[in-house]
Write a protein that holds these residues in place. Structure first.
Motif, PDB file in Angstrom:
ATOM      1  N   THR A 189      10.186  10.060   1.548  1.00 42.33           N
ATOM      2  CA  THR A 189      10.104  11.512   1.589  1.00 42.33           C
ATOM      3  C   THR A 189      11.367  12.120   0.993  1.00 42.33           C
ATOM      4  O   THR A 189      12.343  11.412   0.724  1.00 42.33           O
ATOM      5  N   LEU A 190      11.352  13.423   0.822  1.00 45.05           N
ATOM      6  CA  LEU A 190      12.515  14.136   0.293  1.00 45.05           C
ATOM      7  C   LEU A 190      13.395  14.701   1.401  1.00 45.05           C
ATOM      8  O   LEU A 190      14.427  15.307   1.120  1.00 45.05           O
ATOM      9  N   THR A 213       5.550  14.647   1.492  1.00 41.84           N
ATOM     10  CA  THR A 213       6.423  15.757   1.135  1.00 41.84           C
ATOM     11  C   THR A 213       6.994  16.345   2.425  1.00 41.84           C
ATOM     12  O   THR A 213       6.423  16.142   3.504  1.00 41.84           O
ATOM     13  N   PRO A 214       8.115  17.050   2.358  1.00 47.41           N
ATOM     14  CA  PRO A 214       8.755  17.565   3.577  1.00 47.41           C
ATOM     15  C   PRO A 214       7.838  18.407   4.470  1.00 47.41           C
ATOM     16  O   PRO A 214       7.956  18.358   5.704  1.00 47.41           O
ATOM     17  N   ASP A 215       6.904  19.136   3.896  1.00 51.38           N
ATOM     18  CA  ASP A 215       6.007  19.958   4.709  1.00 51.38           C
ATOM     19  C   ASP A 215       5.033  19.128   5.540  1.00 51.38           C
ATOM     20  O   ASP A 215       4.446  19.619   6.504  1.00 51.38           O
ATOM     21  N   LYS A 216       4.889  17.855   5.219  1.00 53.46           N
ATOM     22  CA  LYS A 216       3.974  16.981   5.957  1.00 53.46           C
ATOM     23  C   LYS A 216       4.682  16.229   7.086  1.00 53.46           C
ATOM     24  O   LYS A 216       4.029  15.731   8.005  1.00 53.46           O
ATOM     25  N   VAL A 217       5.993  16.143   7.021  1.00 54.80           N
ATOM     26  CA  VAL A 217       6.760  15.449   8.061  1.00 54.80           C
ATOM     27  C   VAL A 217       6.877  16.368   9.278  1.00 54.80           C
ATOM     28  O   VAL A 217       7.390  17.476   9.187  1.00 54.80           O
ATOM     29  N   GLY A 218       6.342  15.916  10.394  1.00 49.91           N
ATOM     30  CA  GLY A 218       6.295  16.717  11.612  1.00 49.91           C
ATOM     31  C   GLY A 218       4.994  17.475  11.763  1.00 49.91           C
ATOM     32  O   GLY A 218       4.735  18.084  12.793  1.00 49.91           O
ATOM     33  N   ALA A 219       4.150  17.435  10.735  1.00 48.25           N
ATOM     34  CA  ALA A 219       2.860  18.138  10.762  1.00 48.25           C
ATOM     35  C   ALA A 219       1.743  17.204  11.225  1.00 48.25           C
ATOM     36  O   ALA A 219       1.877  15.986  11.172  1.00 48.25           O
ATOM     37  N   LEU A 255       0.852  -1.186   0.000  1.00 49.75           N
ATOM     38  CA  LEU A 255       0.000   0.000   0.000  1.00 49.75           C
ATOM     39  C   LEU A 255       0.888   1.236   0.000  1.00 49.75           C
ATOM     40  O   LEU A 255       1.749   1.394   0.864  1.00 49.75           O
ATOM     41  N   PHE A 256       0.697   2.084  -0.996  1.00 48.28           N
ATOM     42  CA  PHE A 256       1.331   3.395  -1.005  1.00 48.28           C
ATOM     43  C   PHE A 256       0.282   4.374  -0.522  1.00 48.28           C
ATOM     44  O   PHE A 256      -0.776   4.497  -1.136  1.00 48.28           O
ATOM     45  N   LEU A 257       0.579   5.066   0.568  1.00 44.69           N
ATOM     46  CA  LEU A 257      -0.418   5.888   1.244  1.00 44.69           C
ATOM     47  C   LEU A 257       0.039   7.330   1.346  1.00 44.69           C
ATOM     48  O   LEU A 257       1.098   7.619   1.900  1.00 44.69           O
ATOM     49  N   GLY A 258      -0.769   8.230   0.802  1.00 43.80           N
ATOM     50  CA  GLY A 258      -0.523   9.655   0.969  1.00 43.80           C
ATOM     51  C   GLY A 258      -1.220  10.139   2.232  1.00 43.80           C
ATOM     52  O   GLY A 258      -2.320   9.682   2.557  1.00 43.80           O
ATOM     53  N   VAL A 259      -0.577  11.030   2.946  1.00 44.24           N
ATOM     54  CA  VAL A 259      -1.125  11.580   4.184  1.00 44.24           C
ATOM     55  C   VAL A 259      -0.878  13.086   4.204  1.00 44.24           C
ATOM     56  O   VAL A 259      -0.075  13.595   3.439  1.00 44.24           O
ATOM     57  N   THR A 260      -1.568  13.784   5.105  1.00 48.21           N
ATOM     58  CA  THR A 260      -1.297  15.215   5.243  1.00 48.21           C
ATOM     59  C   THR A 260      -0.447  15.507   6.472  1.00 48.21           C
ATOM     60  O   THR A 260      -0.031  16.640   6.663  1.00 48.21           O
ATOM     61  N   GLY A 261      -0.185  14.481   7.272  1.00 47.40           N
ATOM     62  CA  GLY A 261       0.685  14.661   8.426  1.00 47.40           C
ATOM     63  C   GLY A 261       1.325  13.361   8.862  1.00 47.40           C
ATOM     64  O   GLY A 261       0.683  12.311   8.852  1.00 47.40           O
ATOM     65  N   VAL A 262       2.608  13.434   9.220  1.00 48.72           N
ATOM     66  CA  VAL A 262       3.355  12.331   9.838  1.00 48.72           C
ATOM     67  C   VAL A 262       4.017  12.940  11.058  1.00 48.72           C
ATOM     68  O   VAL A 262       4.922  13.769  10.930  1.00 48.72           O
ATOM     69  N   HIS A 263       3.546  12.550  12.236  1.00 47.21           N
ATOM     70  CA  HIS A 263       3.965  13.225  13.463  1.00 47.21           C
ATOM     71  C   HIS A 263       4.388  12.216  14.519  1.00 47.21           C
ATOM     72  O   HIS A 263       3.846  11.114  14.596  1.00 47.21           O
TER      73      HIS A 263
END
Length: 144
Positions: free
Chosen positions: A127-128, A104-110, A65-73
């Motif tokens: 991620t990048l 994407t980098p803006d989602k890592v930590g968000a 499964l390739f999963l897009g998310v808006t936050g990885v925290h």
């Protein structure tokens, strides 16, 4: 879309998606069977949601499964901004052998309001940006 663009043109696979945009982008791949899951269109994400979508995905077990998310925290885990999308993505994770999160980098930590799953549910993070120090050691980090 970046994942689709990175796929080899001679890929042999079956790809299941609830995104009409992704399904259309896979059209040039001659050896890829595309299964498009329908439902009510969430225009914000351009994906299908709802009871019909959840029911259709409930009958599928995925190898990957390739999963897009808006936050990885670190504490909130995987999150998104829509409650039905969170519930569907949680179900997808439970029915997949491996889960690769694309962020994407803006989602890592968000974080976003609705939790999909804890970080322990992830096999890999693609991620990048560099590996976050809070990412569990067992989660593979791949920097594209």
């Amino acid at each position: 879309m970046a994942l689709v663009q990175a796929l080899p043109r001679d890929l042999h696979a079956s790809i299941v998606t609830h995104s009409p945009t992704i399904a259309a982008a896979l059209e040039p791949f001659e050896h890829v069977d595309v299964i498009l899951i329908g439902g009510t269109l969430l225009r914000l994400s351009m994906v299908a949601l709802g009871a019909a979508t959840a029911e259709a995905f409930g009958r599928i077990s995925a190898d990957l499964l390739f999963l897009g998310v808006t936050g990885v925290h670190s504490e909130a885990g995987l999150t998104t901004g829509h409650p039905e999308e969170a519930a569907l993505k949680s179900r997808l994770i439970r029915s997949a052998a491996e889960t690769v999160v694309l962020a994407t980098p803006d989602k890592v930590g968000a974080t976003s309001p609705f939790q999909i799953a804890p970080l322990e549910a992830v096999s890999s993070l693609l991620t990048l940006c560099s590996r976050p120090d809070w990412l569990p050691q067992r989660v593979e980090h791949v920097s594209a």
